[in-house]
Structures are given as structure tokens and as C-alpha cells.
Design an enzyme around this catalytic site. Structure first.
Site, PDB file in Angstrom:
ATOM      1  N   ARG A  42      45.254  43.957  37.376  1.00  0.00           N
ATOM      2  CA  ARG A  42      46.276  44.478  36.617  1.00  0.00           C
ATOM      3  C   ARG A  42      46.710  43.403  35.586  1.00  0.00           C
ATOM      4  O   ARG A  42      47.374  43.867  34.688  1.00  0.00           O
ATOM      5  CB  ARG A  42      47.470  44.667  37.448  1.00  0.00           C
ATOM      6  CG  ARG A  42      47.424  45.878  38.449  1.00  0.00           C
ATOM      7  CD  ARG A  42      48.604  46.210  39.482  1.00  0.00           C
ATOM      8  NE  ARG A  42      49.885  46.696  38.273  1.00  0.00           N
ATOM      9  CZ  ARG A  42      50.926  46.596  38.835  1.00  0.00           C
ATOM     10  NH1 ARG A  42      51.300  46.210  40.005  1.00  0.00           N
ATOM     11  NH2 ARG A  42      51.929  46.902  38.027  1.00  0.00           N
ATOM     12  N   HIS A  43      46.007  42.335  35.767  1.00  0.00           N
ATOM     13  CA  HIS A  43      46.271  41.231  34.744  1.00  0.00           C
ATOM     14  C   HIS A  43      45.019  41.338  33.700  1.00  0.00           C
ATOM     15  O   HIS A  43      44.020  41.020  33.868  1.00  0.00           O
ATOM     16  CB  HIS A  43      46.269  39.727  35.414  1.00  0.00           C
ATOM     17  CG  HIS A  43      47.175  39.518  36.301  1.00  0.00           C
ATOM     18  ND1 HIS A  43      48.414  38.995  35.797  1.00  0.00           N
ATOM     19  CD2 HIS A  43      47.266  40.025  37.801  1.00  0.00           C
ATOM     20  CE1 HIS A  43      49.312  39.027  36.921  1.00  0.00           C
ATOM     21  NE2 HIS A  43      48.592  39.557  37.958  1.00  0.00           N
ATOM     22  N   GLN A  50      33.324  42.882  39.689  1.00  0.00           N
ATOM     23  CA  GLN A  50      33.494  42.867  41.142  1.00  0.00           C
ATOM     24  C   GLN A  50      32.203  43.702  41.908  1.00  0.00           C
ATOM     25  O   GLN A  50      31.483  44.459  41.220  1.00  0.00           O
ATOM     26  CB  GLN A  50      34.543  43.938  41.286  1.00  0.00           C
ATOM     27  CG  GLN A  50      34.934  44.133  42.860  1.00  0.00           C
ATOM     28  CD  GLN A  50      36.316  44.675  42.785  1.00  0.00           C
ATOM     29  OE1 GLN A  50      36.976  45.255  41.983  1.00  0.00           O
ATOM     30  NE2 GLN A  50      36.755  44.873  44.294  1.00  0.00           N
ATOM     31  N   SER A  52      29.674  45.625  43.779  1.00  0.00           N
ATOM     32  CA  SER A  52      29.879  47.140  43.714  1.00  0.00           C
ATOM     33  C   SER A  52      29.704  47.718  45.226  1.00  0.00           C
ATOM     34  O   SER A  52      28.862  47.415  45.990  1.00  0.00           O
ATOM     35  CB  SER A  52      28.725  47.824  42.942  1.00  0.00           C
ATOM     36  OG  SER A  52      28.362  49.221  43.130  1.00  0.00           O
ATOM     37  N   GLN A  53      30.496  48.882  45.523  1.00  0.00           N
ATOM     38  CA  GLN A  53      30.263  49.548  46.858  1.00  0.00           C
ATOM     39  C   GLN A  53      29.279  50.636  46.516  1.00  0.00           C
ATOM     40  O   GLN A  53      28.784  51.151  47.647  1.00  0.00           O
ATOM     41  CB  GLN A  53      31.413  50.159  47.287  1.00  0.00           C
ATOM     42  CG  GLN A  53      32.698  49.101  47.875  1.00  0.00           C
ATOM     43  CD  GLN A  53      33.860  49.801  48.520  1.00  0.00           C
ATOM     44  OE1 GLN A  53      34.135  50.853  48.143  1.00  0.00           O
ATOM     45  NE2 GLN A  53      34.442  49.218  49.312  1.00  0.00           N
ATOM     46  N   ARG A  54      28.886  50.921  45.450  1.00  0.00           N
ATOM     47  CA  ARG A  54      28.061  51.775  45.213  1.00  0.00           C
ATOM     48  C   ARG A  54      26.423  51.350  45.268  1.00  0.00           C
ATOM     49  O   ARG A  54      25.565  52.128  45.747  1.00  0.00           O
ATOM     50  CB  ARG A  54      27.938  52.265  43.880  1.00  0.00           C
ATOM     51  CG  ARG A  54      27.093  53.453  43.267  1.00  0.00           C
ATOM     52  CD  ARG A  54      27.357  53.889  41.599  1.00  0.00           C
ATOM     53  NE  ARG A  54      26.669  54.941  41.247  1.00  0.00           N
ATOM     54  CZ  ARG A  54      26.482  55.335  40.067  1.00  0.00           C
ATOM     55  NH1 ARG A  54      27.096  54.911  39.247  1.00  0.00           N
ATOM     56  NH2 ARG A  54      25.598  56.524  39.741  1.00  0.00           N
ATOM     57  N   ASN A 120      41.963  33.147  30.340  1.00  0.00           N
ATOM     58  CA  ASN A 120      42.371  31.875  29.589  1.00  0.00           C
ATOM     59  C   ASN A 120      43.447  31.233  30.263  1.00  0.00           C
ATOM     60  O   ASN A 120      44.378  31.827  31.152  1.00  0.00           O
ATOM     61  CB  ASN A 120      42.580  32.303  28.211  1.00  0.00           C
ATOM     62  CG  ASN A 120      43.861  33.283  27.844  1.00  0.00           C
ATOM     63  OD1 ASN A 120      44.770  32.801  28.281  1.00  0.00           O
ATOM     64  ND2 ASN A 120      43.637  34.367  26.966  1.00  0.00           N
ATOM     65  N   ALA A 121      43.855  30.365  29.746  1.00  0.00           N
ATOM     66  CA  ALA A 121      44.943  29.282  30.326  1.00  0.00           C
ATOM     67  C   ALA A 121      46.496  29.989  30.086  1.00  0.00           C
ATOM     68  O   ALA A 121      47.173  30.119  30.849  1.00  0.00           O
ATOM     69  CB  ALA A 121      44.787  27.833  29.613  1.00  0.00           C
ATOM     70  N   ARG A 131      52.314  35.656  40.800  1.00  0.00           N
ATOM     71  CA  ARG A 131      51.484  35.821  41.870  1.00  0.00           C
ATOM     72  C   ARG A 131      51.833  34.496  42.929  1.00  0.00           C
ATOM     73  O   ARG A 131      51.425  34.555  43.916  1.00  0.00           O
ATOM     74  CB  ARG A 131      50.093  35.948  41.493  1.00  0.00           C
ATOM     75  CG  ARG A 131      49.801  37.161  40.770  1.00  0.00           C
ATOM     76  CD  ARG A 131      50.301  38.485  41.436  1.00  0.00           C
ATOM     77  NE  ARG A 131      50.106  39.681  40.694  1.00  0.00           N
ATOM     78  CZ  ARG A 131      50.270  40.909  41.121  1.00  0.00           C
ATOM     79  NH1 ARG A 131      50.751  41.058  42.267  1.00  0.00           N
ATOM     80  NH2 ARG A 131      49.946  41.734  40.331  1.00  0.00           N
TER      81      ARG A 131
END
Length: 187
Positions: A42-43, A50, A52-54, A120-121, A131
């Protein structure tokens, strides 16, 4: 060195955050839940890769168990039974030649995954404000605090004031133990 630190501090204090957008940080994160990565992505001002579960076979049950579940014998028993059944069903579907991209529909949000993220920073400072807050979900809060510790080691000036803005919380209508303690100190 001291002059550069002073200029950087002054620039950040003055709100000229575009300068720190040129510094980026990459994290390789493993063993977290897909639930966490749904929050993380969401950021939007970041890059993600990520697992893959595929294309990665998920035949071995690996999942995150929330402490609230783990610390309760009754709920943890039910939780582990469910997880076992989810993987049993997943493997059944794979053995029946259902494509992994379809079989993965039965895997829960607690399934572990790996993700690489670059931010980025400036975006990291925003990420840490949200968070690292005590009100953030426990798993992403733990991750954010670990990330904050790491960036403070390599860029202490940029991140010296990073973290939750408890003294000027953007959500003052929600109760918070830390904010209440700050109010008591300021009286």
C-alpha cells in the site's frame, strides 16, 4: 563531515524532503505473511518483487501464527488444524494437475512469503511514521522497527527523528497509551 551533517539536518528540519528522495534503501524480507505484504504494498512509492505462488511450489506448510492465537491453547489448536487442511487441499489440487496459479486460491493470508522492497528515504520516513506506531498491526510494526534500526545504522542523520509522531499524532481521536503518557509529561 560535520558541515555536511549540519547541512543535511538543516535541510530536513526545513522540510526540504525532496533532497532525501535521492537516497534509496533495499530490504530483502523473508518469512513474513502475505497479510503483511498486502499492507506493505500500500506504500506506493516503492518497488517490490514478491515470491510467486504461481511458480514456486508451496507444498510445505509455512505460515505465520499471530501471538494472540499462539498464546491460546484452544485457538492455536484450531488454527493449526485449519492450516494443515489448507495445505492438504492445496497438494490434492496440485496432484490432480490443477495449475499452481489456481490451486493457490486455497492458501491462507498467513502463508509465508519473501519480498524485496526498495524505498527512497522520504517514503521510508513516512512508512516509519505509520508502521512503527503502537496502533499498527503487530507483524508490520515489528518489520518497520527492524527496518528503522537498520537504516539508522547506515544513515543516522536522515533517520534520527524517524518513527511514530506520538507527540503530534495524526489520529488523536483514537486512544493510545504512548500519547497519553506524553500528555502527562507535558502537564
Amino acid at each position: 563531515d560535520g558541515k555536511i551533517k549540519n547541512i543535511l539536518r538543516y535541510t530536513i528540519k526545513s522540510g526540504h524532503f525532496s533532497v532525501i528522495e535521492h537516497a534509496s534503501f533495499t530490504f530483502s524480507i523473508s518469512g513474513v505473511s502475505r497479510s503483511l505484504t498486502h499492507q506493505l504494498v500500500r506504500h506506493r512509492i516503492a518497488s517490490y518483487s514478491q515470491q510467486s505462488q504461481r511458480y514456486v511450489k508451496m507444498d510445505t506448510p509455512t505460515f505465520v501464527t499471530p501471538p494472540s492465537v499462539k498464546n491460546n491453547e484452544k485457538t492455536s489448536s484450531e488454527y493449526y488444524k485449519f492450516m494443515e487442511e489448507a495445505w492438504k487441499t492445496y497438494n490434492f489440487l496440485i496432484n490432480e494437475e490443477i495449475p499452481p496459479e489456481d490451486a493457490r486460491f486455497v492458501l491462507p493470508n498467513g502463508t509465508t512469503t519473501n519480498i524485496t522492497v526498495t524505498m527512497n528515504a522520504r517514503e521510508l520516513i513516512h512508512f516509519f511514521e505509520l508502521r512503527c506506531c503502537i496502533r499498527a498491526q503487530w507483524e508490520i510494526r515489528e518489520l518497520a522497527n527492524m527496518m528503522l534500526k537498520k537504516v539508522k545504522e547506515v544513515a543516522p542523520i536522515i533517520f534520527e527523528n524517524a518513527g511514530p509522531p506520538c507527540d503530534h499524532c495524526p489520529e488523536p481521536e483514537f486512544p493510545c497509551e504512548i500519547r497519553n503518557n506524553i500528555k502527562k509529561k507535558n502537564r
